[in-house]
Each structure stands twice: as structure tokens, then as C-alpha cells.
Design a protein around this motif. Structure first.
Motif, PDB file in Angstrom:
ATOM      1  N   ALA A  67       0.834  -1.201   0.000  1.00 14.72           N
ATOM      2  CA  ALA A  67       0.000   0.000   0.000  1.00 14.72           C
ATOM      3  C   ALA A  67       0.868   1.251   0.000  1.00 14.72           C
ATOM      4  N   LYS A  68       1.943   1.209   0.772  1.00 11.99           N
ATOM      5  CA  LYS A  68       2.846   2.361   0.831  1.00 11.99           C
ATOM      6  C   LYS A  68       3.568   2.554  -0.506  1.00 11.99           C
ATOM      7  N   VAL A  69       3.973   1.462  -1.139  1.00 12.07           N
ATOM      8  CA  VAL A  69       4.618   1.551  -2.457  1.00 12.07           C
ATOM      9  C   VAL A  69       3.631   2.075  -3.497  1.00 12.07           C
ATOM     10  N   LEU A  72       1.117   3.984  -3.027  1.00 13.68           N
ATOM     11  CA  LEU A  72       0.909   5.405  -2.779  1.00 13.68           C
ATOM     12  C   LEU A  72       2.062   6.223  -3.362  1.00 13.68           C
ATOM     13  N   GLY A  73       3.284   5.715  -3.204  1.00 12.30           N
ATOM     14  CA  GLY A  73       4.455   6.378  -3.788  1.00 12.30           C
ATOM     15  C   GLY A  73       4.356   6.437  -5.297  1.00 12.30           C
ATOM     16  N   ASN A  74       3.926   5.335  -5.892  1.00 15.09           N
ATOM     17  CA  ASN A  74       3.765   5.299  -7.352  1.00 15.09           C
ATOM     18  C   ASN A  74       2.724   6.309  -7.829  1.00 15.09           C
ATOM     19  N   LEU A  75       1.641   6.440  -7.056  1.00 19.79           N
ATOM     20  CA  LEU A  75       0.574   7.368  -7.425  1.00 19.79           C
ATOM     21  C   LEU A  75       1.067   8.819  -7.367  1.00 19.79           C
ATOM     22  N   TYR A  76       1.799   9.143  -6.314  1.00 23.81           N
ATOM     23  CA  TYR A  76       2.364  10.498  -6.206  1.00 23.81           C
ATOM     24  C   TYR A  76       3.344  10.776  -7.344  1.00 23.81           C
ATOM     25  N   GLN A  77       4.198   9.803  -7.634  1.00 21.38           N
ATOM     26  CA  GLN A  77       5.187   9.985  -8.697  1.00 21.38           C
ATOM     27  C   GLN A  77       4.509  10.145 -10.057  1.00 21.38           C
ATOM     28  N   ARG A  78       3.490   9.355 -10.285  1.00 18.85           N
ATOM     29  CA  ARG A  78       2.755   9.384 -11.555  1.00 18.85           C
ATOM     30  C   ARG A  78       2.173  10.764 -11.844  1.00 18.85           C
ATOM     31  N   HIS A  79       1.745  11.433 -10.782  1.00 20.83           N
ATOM     32  CA  HIS A  79       1.118  12.746 -10.958  1.00 20.83           C
ATOM     33  C   HIS A  79       2.044  13.891 -10.527  1.00 20.83           C
ATOM     34  N   GLN A  80       3.356  13.627 -10.640  1.00 29.64           N
ATOM     35  CA  GLN A  80       4.385  14.663 -10.496  1.00 29.64           C
ATOM     36  C   GLN A  80       4.513  15.271  -9.098  1.00 29.64           C
ATOM     37  N   GLN A  81       4.015  14.588  -8.078  1.00 25.41           N
ATOM     38  CA  GLN A  81       4.218  15.052  -6.704  1.00 25.41           C
ATOM     39  C   GLN A  81       5.409  14.283  -6.122  1.00 25.41           C
ATOM     40  N   LEU A  82       6.585  14.690  -6.585  1.00 24.43           N
ATOM     41  CA  LEU A  82       7.793  13.905  -6.364  1.00 24.43           C
ATOM     42  C   LEU A  82       8.256  13.883  -4.906  1.00 24.43           C
ATOM     43  N   GLU A  83       8.152  14.983  -4.212  1.00 28.11           N
ATOM     44  CA  GLU A  83       8.586  15.011  -2.813  1.00 28.11           C
ATOM     45  C   GLU A  83       7.744  14.063  -1.962  1.00 28.11           C
ATOM     46  N   LYS A  84       6.443  14.048  -2.214  1.00 27.31           N
ATOM     47  CA  LYS A  84       5.566  13.140  -1.477  1.00 27.31           C
ATOM     48  C   LYS A  84       5.837  11.689  -1.864  1.00 27.31           C
ATOM     49  N   ALA A  85       6.174  11.470  -3.136  1.00 29.28           N
ATOM     50  CA  ALA A  85       6.520  10.117  -3.584  1.00 29.28           C
ATOM     51  C   ALA A  85       7.761   9.632  -2.848  1.00 29.28           C
ATOM     52  N   LEU A  86       8.725  10.527  -2.704  1.00 28.65           N
ATOM     53  CA  LEU A  86       9.973  10.185  -2.024  1.00 28.65           C
ATOM     54  C   LEU A  86       9.710   9.788  -0.574  1.00 28.65           C
ATOM     55  N   VAL A  87       8.831  10.510   0.088  1.00 22.61           N
ATOM     56  CA  VAL A  87       8.485  10.194   1.482  1.00 22.61           C
ATOM     57  C   VAL A  87       7.857   8.800   1.571  1.00 22.61           C
ATOM     58  N   SER A  88       6.913   8.522   0.681  1.00 20.02           N
ATOM     59  CA  SER A  88       6.227   7.220   0.692  1.00 20.02           C
ATOM     60  C   SER A  88       7.189   6.068   0.427  1.00 20.02           C
ATOM     61  N   PHE A  89       8.068   6.235  -0.555  1.00 22.67           N
ATOM     62  CA  PHE A  89       9.018   5.167  -0.877  1.00 22.67           C
ATOM     63  C   PHE A  89      10.002   4.931   0.274  1.00 22.67           C
ATOM     64  N   ASN A  90      10.470   6.004   0.897  1.00 20.47           N
ATOM     65  CA  ASN A  90      11.396   5.851   2.015  1.00 20.47           C
ATOM     66  C   ASN A  90      10.723   5.176   3.206  1.00 20.47           C
ATOM     67  N   GLU A  91       9.453   5.465   3.422  1.00 14.91           N
ATOM     68  CA  GLU A  91       8.701   4.796   4.485  1.00 14.91           C
ATOM     69  C   GLU A  91       8.525   3.314   4.162  1.00 14.91           C
ATOM     70  N   ALA A  92       8.337   3.012   2.877  1.00 15.02           N
ATOM     71  CA  ALA A  92       8.208   1.611   2.453  1.00 15.02           C
ATOM     72  C   ALA A  92       9.509   0.853   2.728  1.00 15.02           C
ATOM     73  N   LEU A  93      10.646   1.518   2.501  1.00 13.71           N
ATOM     74  CA  LEU A  93      11.942   0.881   2.772  1.00 13.71           C
ATOM     75  C   LEU A  93      12.074   0.472   4.237  1.00 13.71           C
ATOM     76  N   GLU A  94      11.502   1.265   5.121  1.00 16.66           N
ATOM     77  CA  GLU A  94      11.583   0.980   6.549  1.00 16.66           C
ATOM     78  C   GLU A  94      10.662  -0.172   6.954  1.00 16.66           C
ATOM     79  N   GLN A  95       9.738  -0.528   6.076  1.00 18.42           N
ATOM     80  CA  GLN A  95       8.752  -1.561   6.406  1.00 18.42           C
ATOM     81  C   GLN A  95       9.123  -2.950   5.906  1.00 18.42           C
ATOM     82  N   THR A  96      10.265  -3.080   5.270  1.00 20.52           N
ATOM     83  CA  THR A  96      10.647  -4.399   4.755  1.00 20.52           C
ATOM     84  C   THR A  96      12.126  -4.687   4.984  1.00 20.52           C
ATOM     85  N   SER A  97      12.416  -5.958   5.205  1.00 21.60           N
ATOM     86  CA  SER A  97      13.801  -6.412   5.299  1.00 21.60           C
ATOM     87  C   SER A  97      14.125  -7.346   4.130  1.00 21.60           C
TER      88      SER A  97
END
Length: 267
Positions: A148-150, A152-177
Motif C-alpha cells: 500500500a505504501k509503495v 501510494l508512492g507510485n501514485l504520487y510519482q505518476r502525478h508529479q508530486q515527487l517530494e511526497k513520492a519520495l516520502v512514501s518510498f522511504n517509508e516503504a523501505l523501513e517496512q521491509t527487510s
């Protein structure tokens, strides 16, 4: 003529009774500790049964939770399409006749262009975001919450909201090993950083992804590294990486693309 048997007409060999049967003796010796400690044995057995039932119940709960989480994620992803269709319909009030190929082509072109249009995701996809947030909240720690977090990042990136996409992707990184998942999300982060004009940061992220040794996206990562070197005007380094792609991924589409880019650098 009937034959009857009774205890009185069965003759026993008294001598045979003096020597115990060896098999029975072995069995008696084997089960003797169990008989002598029967109370402890049955307590331990009961505890093992309870533990096994507890583990089974716990795994069943996890399985049910995972299934519910995936269903919730599916509904969120479905809502994204519904929100998109609603926005597209509001932009295109004249619905094309499917028999009119030219009009249908124009409608498809509008949809394709609008798919990546810059817009406020939080506002336009409010229903979708609420469902994604629900997956995160109700099913924290599940694969669905990570996805879900990934998404959301894809959706932000798709519509050019890059800073928000970056936040979502970085949060996703923290949720997986998981190394595979991390490699893909690192690649997504690097792509956003590149789009933001942060090539130095993008290169650092791409190298982190390479260290995870994911062969499936190795070509994508190397081409992205070379491309960022080009953006930094480091032609020599870009050429070096493109050459690496040609040598290490011979015959692949990545190698062919690298050869094309090398030819452009030499002009």
C-alpha cells in the motif's frame, strides 16, 4: 457336535511360567519409566498438545489477517481506478462512440496524457488515500501494508508530486527487510531523485540497490547509473558504465540500449 471351552479344561505348562517371555520383559522395561512417572508424562503431553493447538491457532489468525489485508489492498487499488475514471469523465464530457475509431483514438490519447498529469493527489484521490491509510493502520506489518505504501508512492510519482513520492518510498523501505523488495524500492527512490534533479543522491541510492545483487533489475540500475553520470556531465564515467552493461549483459535489451547510448556519446 458342539465343543465348549472353559478355564478348567485348558492345561498350563507350569515350567513355562517360571521363565518370563523375553519380549514382554523388554516392553516392561521400556514402559517402566512412563508408568512410574505417568503423572509427569501426561502433564508434559498435555502441555505439548496445548502448545501445538496454540501455534496452529496463531498461524490461522495470521493467515486470516493476511487475507483480509490483501482484500483491503485490492479495494484501495480498485478505488484508484474509479477515482481516475471519474476525473477523466469530468474532463471529457463528450463520450466517444465506440464505432467511431477516430473519436475513440482521441479519447484514448486524452486518457494516456491525463494518466501522468500533474495534480493534487490528496485532493483528487481522497477516497483512494483513505483506503490505503486504512490498510496501513489496520494491517500494519503485513505484505499488504508494505504494498500500500509503495502504491501510494507510485501514485504520487505518476502525478508529479515527487517530494511526497519520495516520502512514501522511504517509508516503504523501513517496512521491509526483504532484499528483493528493498532493491525495487531503492530503484523507485533513485528514479524520483533523478526526476528532482538530484543525480548525486540518485547515484548513491542506485549503488545501494546494486549491493543487494538483484539480477532482475541489474540492467535497469546500471543504465540509470550511466544516465545520471551523463546528467552530471561525466561522460567518461557514463561510457565506462555503458561498456560494463554491454560486457556483462551480452545479448540483452539492456546491452543493445547501452550500445546505442555509447554511439551517441561518441558523436
Amino acid at each position: 457336535m458342539s465343543t465348549s471351552f472353559s478355564r478348567s479344561n485348558i492345561k498350563l505348562d507350569r515350567k513355562s511360567l517360571k521363565k518370563p517371555d523375553e519380549f514382554l520383559a523388554v516392553l516392561r522395561k521400556f514402559f517402566s519409566p512412563v508408568v512410574n512417572n505417568s503423572r509427569h508424562f501426561f502433564i508434559a503431553f498435555a502441555a505439548a498438545v496445548v502448545l501445538a493447538l496454540g501455534v496452529f491457532a496463531y498461524l490461522k489468525v495470521l493467515e486470516n489477517k493476511s487475507e483480509q489485508a490483501m482484500n483491503a489492498l485490492y479495494l484501495a487499488q480498485k478505488q484508484v481506478q474509479l477515482d481516475f475514471d471519474a476525473m477523466l469523465q469530468s474532463k471529457n464530457t463528450n463520450k466517444a462512440d465506440k464505432s467511431n475509431k477516430e473519436a475513440q483514438a482521441k479519447e484514448n490519447a486524452l486518457a494516456a496524457a491525463f494518466y501522468y498529469e500533474s495534480l493534487d493527489v490528496n485532493q483528487e484521490y481522497s477516497k483512494s488515500l483513505a483506503l490505503f491509510e486504512n490498510v496501513q493502520k489496520e494491517y500494519s506489518g503485513t505484505d499488504a501494508a508494505f504494498e500500500a505504501k509503495v502504491a501510494l508512492g507510485n501514485l504520487y510519482q505518476r502525478h508529479q508530486q515527487l517530494e511526497k513520492a519520495l516520502v512514501s518510498f522511504n517509508e516503504a523501505l523501513e517496512q521491509t527487510s526483504n532484499r528483493t523488495e528493498k532493491a525495487y524500492v531503492y530503484f523507485a527512490v533513485a528514479t524520483v531523485q533523478e526526476d528532482l534533479g538530484k543525480s548525486e543522491e540518485s547515484l548513491k541510492t542506485l549503488r545501494e540497490a546494486l549491493l543487494l545483487n538483484n539480477e532482475q533489475i541489474k540492467g535497469d540500475l546500471l543504465l540509470a547509473i550511466a544516465r545520471n553520470h551523463e546528467l552530471l556531465k561525466d561522460q567518461a564515467k557514463a561510457k565506462e558504465v555503458y561498456t560494463q552493461v554491454v560486457e556483462e549483459l551480452k545479448g540483452s535489451t539492456y546491452a543493445k540500449a547501452a550500445e546505442l547510448y555509447l554511439g551517441q556519446l561518441d558523436r
